[in-house]
Write an enzyme that holds these catalytic residues in place. Structure first.
Site, mmCIF file in Angstrom:
data_model
loop_
_atom_site.group_PDB
_atom_site.id
_atom_site.type_symbol
_atom_site.label_atom_id
_atom_site.label_comp_id
_atom_site.label_asym_id
_atom_site.label_seq_id
_atom_site.Cartn_x
_atom_site.Cartn_y
_atom_site.Cartn_z
ATOM 1 N N TRP A 10 0.711 -1.321 0.074
ATOM 2 C CA TRP A 10 0.038 0.038 0.046
ATOM 3 C C TRP A 10 0.788 1.301 -0.050
ATOM 4 C CZ3 TRP A 10 -4.702 -0.631 3.999
ATOM 5 C CH2 TRP A 10 -5.472 -1.775 3.504
ATOM 6 N N LYS A 11 2.057 1.233 0.280
ATOM 7 C CA LYS A 11 3.075 2.517 0.675
ATOM 8 C C LYS A 11 2.377 3.287 1.489
ATOM 9 C CE LYS A 11 4.436 1.595 -4.296
ATOM 10 N NZ LYS A 11 5.087 1.742 -5.194
ATOM 11 N N HIS A 94 12.682 -2.509 -0.185
ATOM 12 C CA HIS A 94 11.937 -1.930 -1.417
ATOM 13 C C HIS A 94 12.759 -0.622 -2.018
ATOM 14 C CE1 HIS A 94 8.668 0.287 -3.704
ATOM 15 N NE2 HIS A 94 8.318 -0.944 -3.703
ATOM 16 N N GLY A 172 5.594 1.791 -10.413
ATOM 17 C CA GLY A 172 4.720 2.942 -10.345
ATOM 18 C C GLY A 172 4.871 3.734 -11.885
ATOM 19 N N GLY A 233 1.622 -2.603 -6.147
ATOM 20 C CA GLY A 233 1.537 -1.347 -5.514
ATOM 21 C C GLY A 233 0.341 -0.742 -5.902
#
Ligand code: PEP
Length: 248
Positions: A10-11, A94, A172, A233
């Site tokens: 989820w960041k 990450h 992303g 993500g």
């Protein structure tokens, strides 16, 4: 032979209220998944996520863990704290942590050891930048990252570890590695693990692909023999999208 594992990262997204809504929507959508399902959430959402997923097939992970047991590390979270919350997995290394927060191969290794010592399962992220790929350094970078991350880790512990191959240029960005590139690169990681340990250990290790994996490309990626799952993500933030990936 290897159970696929699809994990959401989820960041820095979702408040507790948003977590309640997302997890409640997700539970029925993924209940029959063949893959192991994991959601890695910000620290502040972990307790809520663990509580809501009790008795379901969704496991909860954190997005980082500190290497020390406790002490003067303002703002950090220890493995004991995560275990107490009921967390199962933890993402380590990450590329965003490597890029923005000074994470190195050595700190990744220290975090992996701390997580394993307390029974947390690390999802170790490795992957090359675009410059490194264009410079022909993919193998060198992945061998180094994998070898350093696993330094002094016993063979038996590999059963509790997942590696996520995440080409930095695909995270992303909407750019996915082709299924062939992802597969061939993961093979480099598996061969490295075989050299460090043995063939059987490498064959049993689960290695995910991560980098703009989504409902449209998941089938093709998951059809490749070396790809054992995904670290997701953007597409993990909406229950319908994430469930389509999980139920690929
Ligand atoms: C990630 O952050 O691990 C990731 C793969 O992100 P995205 O799916 O958004 O590329």
């Amino acid at each position: 032979m290897r159970t696929p594992i699809i994990a959401g990262n989820w960041k820095m997204n979702n408040t507790i209220a948003a977590t309640k809504a997302l997890v409640t929507e997700l539970i029925p959508l993924v209940k029959d998944a063949k893959a192991e399902v994991v959601i890695c959430t910000p620290y502040t959402d972990l307790a809520t996520a663990v509580e809501l997923t009790k008795g379901t097939n969704i496991k909860v992970g954190a997005e980082n863990v500190h290497w020390a047991e406790k002490g003067a590390f303002t703002g950090e979270i220890s493995a004991d704290m995560l275990v107490e919350l009921g967390v199962t997995y933890v993402i380590i290394g990450h590329s965003e942590r490597r890029q923005y927060f000074g994470e190195t191969d050595q700190t990744v290794n220290a975090r992996v050891k701390a997580a394993l010592a307390k029974g947390l399962k690390p999802i170790i992220c490795v992957g090359e930048t675009l410059e490194e790929r264009e410079g022909g350094l993919v193998e060198e970078v992945l061998v180094r990252q994998t070898t350093e991350a696993l330094k002094d880790i016993a063979k038996e512990e590999l059963a509790n570890i997942v590696i996520a191959y995440e080409p930095v240029w695909a995270i992303g960005t909407g750019k996915t590695a082709t299924a062939e590139v992802a597969n061939d690169t993961i093979k480099i990681i598996r061969d490295t693990v075989a050299k460090l340990y043995d063939k059987a250990t490498a064959e049993a290790l689960r290695i995910q692909y991560g980098g703009s994996m989504n409902p449209k490309n998941v089938k093709e990626l998951m059809a490749m023999p070396e790809i054992d799952g995904g670290l997701i993500g953007g597409a993990s933030l909406k229950a319908p999208d994430f469930s389509l990936v999980v139920n690929y």
